[in-house]
Each structure stands twice: as structure tokens, then as C-alpha cells.
Design an enzyme around this catalytic site. Structure first.
Site, PDB file in Angstrom:
ATOM      1  N   ALA A  78       3.290   6.735   0.579  1.00 24.20           N
ATOM      2  CA  ALA A  78       2.002   7.049  -0.053  1.00 24.20           C
ATOM      3  C   ALA A  78       1.283   5.738  -0.373  1.00 24.20           C
ATOM      4  O   ALA A  78       1.915   4.700  -0.512  1.00 24.20           O
ATOM      5  CB  ALA A  78       2.236   7.835  -1.328  1.00 24.20           C
ATOM      6  N   GLY A  91       6.943   8.429   1.281  1.00 22.95           N
ATOM      7  CA  GLY A  91       6.237   9.533   1.957  1.00 22.95           C
ATOM      8  C   GLY A  91       6.300   9.409   3.466  1.00 22.95           C
ATOM      9  O   GLY A  91       6.222  10.424   4.180  1.00 22.95           O
ATOM     10  N   GLU A 107       9.478  11.023   4.319  1.00 21.73           N
ATOM     11  CA  GLU A 107       9.319  12.464   4.062  1.00 21.73           C
ATOM     12  C   GLU A 107       8.517  13.126   5.180  1.00 21.73           C
ATOM     13  O   GLU A 107       8.811  14.256   5.583  1.00 21.73           O
ATOM     14  CB  GLU A 107       8.664  12.659   2.691  1.00 21.73           C
ATOM     15  CG  GLU A 107       9.586  12.271   1.530  1.00 21.73           C
ATOM     16  CD  GLU A 107       8.864  12.265   0.202  1.00 21.73           C
ATOM     17  OE1 GLU A 107       9.246  13.089  -0.662  1.00 21.73           O
ATOM     18  OE2 GLU A 107       7.915  11.482   0.039  1.00 21.73           O
ATOM     19  N   GLU A 139      10.991   5.395  -3.991  1.00 16.06           N
ATOM     20  CA  GLU A 139      10.085   5.809  -5.074  1.00 16.06           C
ATOM     21  C   GLU A 139      10.635   5.455  -6.458  1.00 16.06           C
ATOM     22  O   GLU A 139       9.881   5.122  -7.366  1.00 16.06           O
ATOM     23  CB  GLU A 139       9.842   7.318  -4.999  1.00 16.06           C
ATOM     24  CG  GLU A 139       8.900   7.769  -3.892  1.00 16.06           C
ATOM     25  CD  GLU A 139       9.589   7.959  -2.552  1.00 16.06           C
ATOM     26  OE1 GLU A 139       8.978   8.558  -1.649  1.00 16.06           O
ATOM     27  OE2 GLU A 139      10.727   7.486  -2.382  1.00 16.06           O
TER      28      GLU A 139
HETATM   29  C1  LIG Z   1       4.947  10.986  -2.179  1.00 17.02           C
HETATM   30  C2  LIG Z   1       5.959   9.920  -2.007  1.00 17.02           C
HETATM   31  O1  LIG Z   1       7.155  10.524  -2.283  1.00 17.02           O
HETATM   32  C3  LIG Z   1       5.820   8.773  -2.921  1.00 17.02           C
HETATM   33  C4  LIG Z   1       5.029   8.995  -4.084  1.00 17.02           C
HETATM   34  C5  LIG Z   1       5.638   7.493  -2.169  1.00 17.02           C
HETATM   35  O2  LIG Z   1       5.588   7.429  -0.994  1.00 17.02           O
HETATM   36  S1  LIG Z   1       5.553   6.097  -3.137  1.00 17.02           S
HETATM   37  C6  LIG Z   1       5.486   4.766  -1.975  1.00 17.02           C
HETATM   38  C7  LIG Z   1       6.830   4.517  -1.402  1.00 17.02           C
HETATM   39  N1  LIG Z   1       6.770   3.327  -0.576  1.00 17.02           N
HETATM   40  C8  LIG Z   1       7.223   2.158  -1.025  1.00 17.02           C
HETATM   41  O3  LIG Z   1       7.704   2.048  -2.116  1.00 17.02           O
HETATM   42  C9  LIG Z   1       7.112   0.971  -0.095  1.00 17.02           C
HETATM   43  C10 LIG Z   1       6.418  -0.137  -0.810  1.00 17.02           C
HETATM   44  N2  LIG Z   1       6.223  -1.295   0.051  1.00 17.02           N
HETATM   45  C11 LIG Z   1       7.254  -2.148   0.280  1.00 17.02           C
HETATM   46  O4  LIG Z   1       8.368  -1.994  -0.156  1.00 17.02           O
HETATM   47  C12 LIG Z   1       6.932  -3.360   1.102  1.00 17.02           C
HETATM   48  O5  LIG Z   1       5.583  -3.630   1.005  1.00 17.02           O
HETATM   49  C13 LIG Z   1       7.279  -3.167   2.586  1.00 17.02           C
HETATM   50  C14 LIG Z   1       6.647  -1.951   3.118  1.00 17.02           C
HETATM   51  C15 LIG Z   1       8.787  -3.127   2.736  1.00 17.02           C
HETATM   52  C16 LIG Z   1       6.713  -4.409   3.381  1.00 17.02           C
HETATM   53  O6  LIG Z   1       7.172  -5.548   2.767  1.00 17.02           O
HETATM   54  P1  LIG Z   1       6.618  -6.997   3.245  1.00 17.02           P
HETATM   55  O7  LIG Z   1       7.301  -7.997   2.410  1.00 17.02           O
HETATM   56  O8  LIG Z   1       6.726  -7.090   4.688  1.00 17.02           O
HETATM   57  O9  LIG Z   1       5.043  -7.008   2.921  1.00 17.02           O
HETATM   58  P2  LIG Z   1       4.355  -6.813   1.511  1.00 17.02           P
HETATM   59  O10 LIG Z   1       3.705  -8.080   1.113  1.00 17.02           O
HETATM   60  O11 LIG Z   1       5.267  -6.198   0.567  1.00 17.02           O
HETATM   61  O12 LIG Z   1       3.217  -5.745   1.870  1.00 17.02           O
HETATM   62  C17 LIG Z   1       2.117  -6.108   2.665  1.00 17.02           C
HETATM   63  C18 LIG Z   1       0.881  -5.542   2.033  1.00 17.02           C
HETATM   64  O13 LIG Z   1       0.953  -4.111   2.087  1.00 17.02           O
HETATM   65  C19 LIG Z   1       0.769  -3.547   0.808  1.00 17.02           C
HETATM   66  N3  LIG Z   1       1.577  -2.323   0.730  1.00 17.02           N
HETATM   67  C20 LIG Z   1       2.845  -2.176   1.099  1.00 17.02           C
HETATM   68  N4  LIG Z   1       3.270  -0.908   0.900  1.00 17.02           N
HETATM   69  C21 LIG Z   1       2.215  -0.232   0.394  1.00 17.02           C
HETATM   70  C22 LIG Z   1       2.008   1.125  -0.020  1.00 17.02           C
HETATM   71  N5  LIG Z   1       2.964   2.050   0.067  1.00 17.02           N
HETATM   72  N6  LIG Z   1       0.795   1.457  -0.504  1.00 17.02           N
HETATM   73  C23 LIG Z   1      -0.203   0.536  -0.583  1.00 17.02           C
HETATM   74  N7  LIG Z   1      -0.065  -0.784  -0.214  1.00 17.02           N
HETATM   75  C24 LIG Z   1       1.127  -1.142   0.277  1.00 17.02           C
HETATM   76  C25 LIG Z   1       1.240  -4.642  -0.144  1.00 17.02           C
HETATM   77  O14 LIG Z   1       0.677  -4.483  -1.420  1.00 17.02           O
HETATM   78  C26 LIG Z   1       0.733  -5.896   0.560  1.00 17.02           C
HETATM   79  O15 LIG Z   1      -0.614  -6.011   0.268  1.00 17.02           O
HETATM   80  P3  LIG Z   1      -1.245  -7.394   0.022  1.00 17.02           P
HETATM   81  O16 LIG Z   1      -0.487  -8.056  -1.062  1.00 17.02           O
HETATM   82  O17 LIG Z   1      -1.128  -8.169   1.316  1.00 17.02           O
HETATM   83  O18 LIG Z   1      -2.687  -7.114  -0.362  1.00 17.02           O
END
Ligand SMILES: C[C@H](O)[C@H](C)C(=O)SCCNC(=O)CCNC(=O)[C@H](O)C(C)(C)COP(=O)([O-])OP(=O)([O-])OC[C@H]1O[C@@H](n2cnc3c(N)ncnc32)[C@H](O)[C@@H]1OP(=O)([O-])[O-]
Length: 719
Positions: free
Chosen positions: A61, A100, A103, A123
Site C-alpha cells: 500500500a 499489499g 496480498e 506491516e
Molecule cells: C494493506 C496492506 O496490508 C498494508 C497496509 C500495506 O501494504 S503497508 C505497506 C507495506 N509495505 C512495506 O512496508 C514496504 C515498505 N518499503 C520498504 O520496506 C522499502 O522501501 C523497500 C520496498 C524494501 C525498498 O527499499 P530500498 O532501500 O531499496 O529503497 P527505499 O529508500 O526504502 O525506498 C525508495 C523510495 O520508495 C518509497 N517507498 C517505499 N515503499 C513505499 C510504500 N509502500 N509506499 C510509499 N512509498 C514507498 C520510499 O519512501 C523511498 O522514497 P524516497 O525516500 O526516495 O522519497
């Protein structure tokens, strides 16, 4: 957005497009709904493949949308429509399928992953739970124990492990989309009933109650007050005990309790703050995107004590060749053994070959002459460090970057020992240096933007959370630790016990309270610093003047313990007692309780009842107040810098966001009011005097933390 094309005649290819991680923003969700409808209604399409552009399937998400009013089609029905489709839908997983994103893939009928892909439901690390069916589908697919592990830890699994667990159906080393299209062609006539995970029952665990009691106990022990892991266990239990639809209701209910919780906001703040500190800036205006780092091919470490050994390992694990120098042959051999052991254990944990041959050992400083960067990690003594910097300036090739691992000493003073102070910077590691994530990169008044950029880049390469800060006594972390420790001592004088103070801090979420931490790191460390600062000398701890230094209140309690060799774990006694020197299990010490009573009587202090709230307010608000002074001084560019330093270096509970974020959660007005209250009661404690910046923030209506930098800029421009 999501694009639709028809490939190989009859396969509908849907590709997600939202760089950098194809997060499921409102636009992407709408795109998926539209393209799935198109694929399912197109008679030429017999099967469907969903993939992501730029080599990433989907990072989940869109976290940036969490703080805003949600718009666009919701995830759950979108995924239901895919699962219910009469045409097989195959997920082509490249790079990442997280949250997501996984999922979405679990809603598909088949999953093909590239061998380098990583999958997970992280999450919980955002204070949430997988709320698009993850808590109901994953247990049905891989069983309750494995699902509980992935959902409560949020850990990523490799494609190989995902295949073993049964999350994916195939792993390929080749082009994943091609493999998925070929697979989709091969299953277009297959029945899909059994492939609709939500239709399946959850494999019954042998002893359901025991399993969930065990899981709940485990998360409660490790969570230290975080609520999301507990909700994750409850949601998976619903999958094991309820029909799918009911389980989904339970998932939704539990997510609602988390989504707006303070902890979720704190953890999401940490997610973005951890990335924001990489976009560093200096008061000179130099910034991360205008300063080019210098390439480093060869590094060196001077001094192979505990810190030097850890730093050598951290550098070698990046693939750099490292020269490790220790003047004494015996210590050099011991260090070589220790470093080799750490490299082997690290390599085993990561499943790679150890890089022993990248490190060379030498007693002679001459051996670092051709290094691109040298990190000095000798004993924390200014005269010794100055001598080393003078020797390095003479030995090293022109342009070698000289870094010091000092935890508090003046970077400018050290830099002045060299002909090129612009090449000097602090790289403050935390013990154990090859494990702790934090690196304070400390720039002096003459450090060049290039040396800062190089240290920050090297920190990232070592897997560190690197934070660029200015030069002052104790930099950021240790400077804020001083008022925190000082107030812990004052609380003992006023009637508290180490147990009470530590219990309050550990219930708040710290892994260790201040006194247990002090016993672990050794009381003699602080004692040496207080002596250097002229605060502690033999005999000064007795008599009326014992509790005043430089006109301010001072507590000689720790000095008195040190004078009796009570250095903590290393001597088997400190604020607590241990079964033997080096013992780890702390027990309340009756001797210390009577020592405190005698001390209070000797100084005419009357013990009073102190509750947890007072402990938190006095220890944390003074630390926070010093944080505001650091922002006012421009030593840290923003609150995120301070918060990431405390979360990654000082055990501040991540689900509390960090000291500055916490201040915003409590309310700046409240923090100010309480500081004024305590300062009135203790006018001889300057740390309690509210900082001007705090007053200004309250006066301007206590703006949200992301707007503090504007106020800081104004305050600093008027200084
Ligand atoms: C319904 C559902 O159940 C629920 C509720 C959800 O789904 S909740 C969401 C669940 N997903 C997560 O928890 C994954 C979170 N992301 C990460 O763990 C890592 O990002 C990465 C994917 C392993 C990549 O790591 P990286 O080291 O290569 O690059 P980065 O620097 O971290 O990321 C590069 C750029 O992408 C942005 N970014 C990464 N993931 C993002 C996300 N999910 N949403 C928005 N921005 C995101 C981040 O802020 C950065 O931006 P900027 O700083 O360049 O402006």
C-alpha cells in the site's frame, strides 16, 4: 497506474507502474480494477499475468496515503475480484512483493517468482497488520505456524524460502514475465476452485490453544509495549478458528484499532525519517544532492580494541580491502583472531563466503600510506588521538580522508593537528560496531562537503543508518544522554531506587533502563568523562559542596560507587548486584538501598514517593529539551536526525517515534509546562530551563513535526 496489453495471443498482461516500488496508490488501484475488468471481459484473453514495471512487483500500500483521506477503490474487493475470476491469474514477482503487494499476489491463482525476489508482510513494522486478506489467506496457504512467524516478525523471505513454504509455485532465474506468461498459457484450462485460497480451510495446527498462547507470549516479550504484533496474532487466530468471511471481518476490526493509533503514526514517521536523514544538509548550505562522495577502494583502521575490531569487520563486509593497525604485536594477533571469528560468523549468518583475505594486519602505521580513508579508533584520550592524527598526516598520501571514532571529543581540535582539516570528519560508531545500525557522521567547522558525502555513502554501504551532525561536546546522542542520566541520579537523591526508574523506562519501551544500561556499559566510562570535565575528583564527593559543580546541582552518587570499584557487570556490582564479575543477570542490591539512605541522611535529603510519570517526565523531557537546544544550535538539521539517532543508537522504542516525535505526541505545550514546573522546583538544574525554540514552537501553535524546520530556520536566522 496499470497498463494492459495482450501477449502471446491469449494472455492479458497487466503491469503496475508507480516508481520507485509500484506502491498501490489510489491511481494504481483504479488502474488494476480497470485492467482486470478489461482482461476478464476480453474474449481473446484466456489467462492473465500481473507484473510490475522497473523489476519490482509491488512494495505494498502507498504509505504516503495513510495520513490522508483514503480515495480510490479499496484493496479487499479488488483482490476478491481477481481471486473470483474465471480465468487463471498469475502473479509475476520480480524484486519485491511486500505487504499489499504480496496480498495482491495471494489473491492470484498462481505465483511465479524470480530467484532474487523477496517477499513478506512487513506491516507490523509500520504498526499495522496485513489488512487486505493477508492474515486470512497466508495461514490457509502455508499453515498457521509459518504464517504467524512471517506476519508477527514482518521479515522478508527469499524466493527459495517462499517456494519451500508454498507461497510461490515456481522460481525462475530468467525473465519472470516470460516465465509467467508461459505458465499462464499452460494453465488456461485448469480448474481454479482449489486455487482460490480463501476457499480453503486453514490446516488445523496440532494444539491450537498452545500454539497461540505461545505466540502471544513471545510477541508480548519482544514487543515491549508495541500493540501491532499482538493484533497480528489475534488476526491469524481468526483464520484458524473462523470461516473466511468472518475472519476478514476480524482482520478489518483489528486493523481499525491500529490504523489511527499513536504507535502506527510513530512507526510510519520512523519509516520516512530513516530515509530523510540520508538527505543531509550542513549549515553552510552543502547538501546530499550537491556534494559528490570520493570513491573509496582501500580503508584502514587504527587501534584494534573492541570498537576498532567491529569497524574493521563492518568495512570488510562491504567488500573493501582494509588495513588493520595495532602497534603492539600481541594485541594485533588477538585482534586478528577476533576479527576473523566475527567475519566467519557474519558470513555464515548471511550464507556467503567469509572475506578474511580482504583484511591485512600490521603494527606499522606506514602500512596505511596508500589508504583512501583512515578511521582512528584508539583509546578515548585527546592527547593520544592528536598524536595519531599528526602521524597519519605525515604518513598518508595526499587527499586521504582522516576519520575519528571519538564519541565526544572536539573534531575541530583534532583536525587542527593536520595540514588539511577539510579532510577530517567524525565517524562515531556504536558498540558492537559491526552490529549497531547507527553511525553519527560529525562534521567540523572546516570539514568539506565531500568528506561528509563520502562518510555518509560509506555508512550506507555498511548498512548503517547514517546521520550527519555538527561538532559539539557529545555531538547529538551523548549530549542528550547527559541530562537524561543526570536526572536519573537526582531521582535517586529524591527517593527513587534504580529498580523503580528502570521499570518506568522499560515499561515505556526501552530495552534497558538507565541504570541497567549503565551497569552494562560500565560506570567507569562515565566517571572518566566526568573527571575530564573536572566534575569528579577524589574527595570531591564528600561534604556540602559535593552536590554543586560550576554553580549547578550535581549528584556524586555514581562517583561514590566508582570510588568503591562498583563499575557494574564487569565488577559484579554497580547499581545492581550480579552473581559474579561479568554476570549478566541483575538483582536489586540491599547494600545500594542502605547506601542511598545514608547518602540522603548525610546530605539532609528527605526521600519522597516518586511515580513512573515523574520518572518519565524528568528523564525524557530534559533529554527532549536538550534536543531542542541542539536544533537551535544547528547541530542537527531536523527532528528526524535526532529521532533516528535515538531509535538506532540508544534503544529508544521505535513505536514511540523518537524523543522529538514523542514530544509532539505528548504535546509541546505539556512538555513546556512540565519543564517549567520542574525548573521552578529545581532552579539549580539549568537543563530544566525550557529552550527558546520550544517556547517559539508552542507560541506558534505547536505545529506538526514536519513543519518544525520552518520555525527552526526563523529562530536560527534571528540568533
Ligand atoms: C494493506 C496492506 O496490508 C498494508 C497496509 C500495506 O501494504 S503497508 C505497506 C507495506 N509495505 C512495506 O512496508 C514496504 C515498505 N518499503 C520498504 O520496506 C522499502 O522501501 C523497500 C520496498 C524494501 C525498498 O527499499 P530500498 O532501500 O531499496 O529503497 P527505499 O529508500 O526504502 O525506498 C525508495 C523510495 O520508495 C518509497 N517507498 C517505499 N515503499 C513505499 C510504500 N509502500 N509506499 C510509499 N512509498 C514507498 C520510499 O519512501 C523511498 O522514497 P524516497 O525516500 O526516495 O522519497
Amino acid at each position: 497506474m496499470a497498463q494492459f496489453t495482450r501477449v502471446s495471443g491469449s494472455v492479458g498482461l497487466i503491469s503496475l507502474k508507480n516508481p520507485p516500488v509500484n506502491a498501490l496508490s489510489a491511481v494504481v488501484r483504479q488502474g488494476i480494477v480497470d485492467t482486470v475488468q478489461r482482461a476478464l471481459s476480453d474474449p481473446k484473453v484466456k489467462s492473465v499475468v500481473i507484473c510490475g514495471q522497473n523489476g519490482i512487483f509491488c512494495g505494498g500500500a502507498d504509505i504516503k496515503e495513510f495520513g490522508t483521506a483514503m480515495s480510490g477503490p479499496p484493496l479487499v474487493p479488488m483482490i476478491h475480484a481477481i481471486e473470483a475470476a474465471e480465468k487463471p491469474v498469475v502473479a509475476a514477482i520480480e524484486g519485491l512483493a511486500l505487504g499489499g503487494g504480496l496480498e495482491l499476489a495471494l489473491g492470484c491463482h498462481y505465483r511465479i517468482a524470480h530467484s532474487k525476489a523477496r517477499l513478506g508482510l512487513p506491516e507490523v513494522s509500520l504498526g499495522l497488520l496485513p489488512a487486505a486478506g493477508g492474515t486470512q489467506r497466508l495461514p490457509r496457504l502455508i499453515g498457521v505456524p509459518a504464517a504467524l512467524d512471517l506476519i508477527t516478525t514482518g521479515r522478508h523471505v527469499t524466493a527459495a524460502e517462499a517456494l519451500k513454504l508454498g507461497i510461490v509455485d515456481q522460481v525462475t532465474d530468467h525473465n519472470t514475465v516470460d516465465a509467467a506468461v508461459k505458465f499462464a498459457l499452460s494453465v488456461r484450462e485448469h480448474s481454479l476452485n482449489a486455487r482460490r485460497i480463501s476457499n480453503n480451510l486453514c490446516p488445523p495446527p496440532s494444539d491450537l490453544d498452545a500454539l497461540f498462547e505461545g505466540a502471544m507470549q513471545k510477541v508480548r516479550q519482544t514487543a515491549r509495549g508495541a500493540v501491532a504484533p499482538v493484533a497480528c496474532v489475534q488476526a491469524v487466530r481468526a483464520a484458524a478458528t473462523m470461516p473466511y468471511t468472518q475472519g476478514m471481518e476480524r482482520e478489518k476490526e483489528l486493523m481499525a484499532t491500529l490504523f489511527t493509533s499513536g504507535q502506527a503514526r510513530a512507526l510510519q514517521y520512523c519509516f520516512f525519517a530513516q530515509r530523510a536523514v540520508g538527505r543531509w544538509s550542513m549549515p553552510s548550505g552543502a547538501r546530499w544532492d550537491t556534494s559528490k562522495p570520493r570513491p573509496i577502494h582501500k580503508a584502514a583502521v587504527i587501534g584494534l580494541g573492541t570498537m576498532g575490531r567491529g569497524i574493521t569487520v563492518a568495512l570488510a563486509q562491504t567488500g573493501l580491502s582494509v588495513v588493520a593497525v595495532e602497534t603492539q604485536e600481541k594485541q594485533l594477533m588477538e585482534a586478528k583472531q577476533a576479527v576473523s571469528g566475527m567475519l566467519k560468523r557474519g558470513a555464515k549468518r548471511r550464507g556467503v563466503a567469509p572475506v578474511l583475505d580482504l583484511v591485512s594486519y600490521n603494527c606499522n602505521l606506514q602500512a596505511v600510506a596508500d589508504a583512501d580513508l583512515v578511521i582512528e579508533a584508539v583509546f578515548e584520550d585527546m592527547d593520544l588521538k592528536k598524536k595519531v592524527f599528526q602521524q597519519l598526516s605525515a604518513v598518508c598520501k595526499p587527499g586521504t580522508l582522516l576519520c575519528t571514532n571519538t564519541s565526544a571529543l572536539d573534531i575541530d581540535h583534532l583536525a587542527s593537528q593536520t595540514p588539511n582539516p577539510e579532510l577530517v570528519v567524525g565517524m562515531h560508531f556504536f558498540a558492537p560496531a559491526h552490529v549497531m545500525k547507527l553511525l553519527e557522521v560529525v562534521y567540523g567547522s572546516r570539514s568539506s562537503p565531500q568528506v561528509v558525502a563520502t562518510a555518509m555513502q560509506l555508512g550506507k554501504k555498511m548498512g548503517k543508518v547514517s546521520v550527519a551532525v555538527g561538532n559539539c561536546r557529545g555531538f547529538v546522542g551523548n549530549r542528550m544522554l547527559k541530562p537524561y542520566m543526570e536526572h536519573a541520579f537526582f531521582l535517586l537523591e529524591d527517593g527513587a531506587t534504580p529498580e523503580l526508574v528502570d521499570q518506568a523506562l522499560e515499561e515505556f519501551g526501552f530495552a534497558m533502563g538507565v541504570f541497567r544500561m549503565s551497569d552494562l556499559s560500565g560506570l567507569d566510562v562515565g566517571w572518566r568523562v566526568r573527571k575530564e570535565d573536572g566534575l569528579a575528583h577524589p574527595g570531591m564527593a564528600l561534604g556540602q559542596a559535593a552536590r554543586v559543580r560550576q554553580g549547578r546541582r550535581y549528584s556524586p552518587l555514581a562517583d561514590l560507587l566508582c570510588e568503591q570499584d562498583r563499575f557494574g557487570q564487569k565488577t559484579g556490582m554497580g547499581w545492581y548486584q550480579y552473581d559474579k564479575p561479568g554476570g549478566r543477570v541483575s538483582r536489586p542490591d540491599p547494600w545500594l538501598h542502605s547506601f542511598l539512605e545514608e547518602y540522603r541522611a548525610r546530605h539532609g535529603l528527605v526521600a519522597r514517593r516518586i511515580d513512573h510519570q515523574e520518572v518519565l517526565e524528568r528523564c525524557l523531557y530534559t533529554m527532549i529539551n536538550e534536543g531542542f537546544r541542539i536544533l537551535e544550535d544547528g547541530i542537527a538539521a531536523g527532528p528526524e536526525d535526532i529521532d533516528m539517532i535515538y531509535v538506532f543508537g540508544y534503544g529508544w522504542p521505535r513505536h514511540r517515534g523518537g524523543p522529538m516525535f514523542y514530544a509532539g505526541m505528548v504535546g509541546l505545550e505539556r512538555v513546556l509546562e512540565r519543564l517549567e514546573h520542574y525548573h521552578q522546583a529545581h532552579p539549580d538544574v539549568p537543563y530544566l530551563q525550557p529552550c527558546n525554540l520550544l517556547r517559539r514552537l508552542v507560541a506558534s501553535g505547536s505545529p506538526p513535526i514536519h513543519r518544525w524546520r520552518e520555525v527552526i530556520k526563523k529562530v536560527r536566522s534571528q540568533l
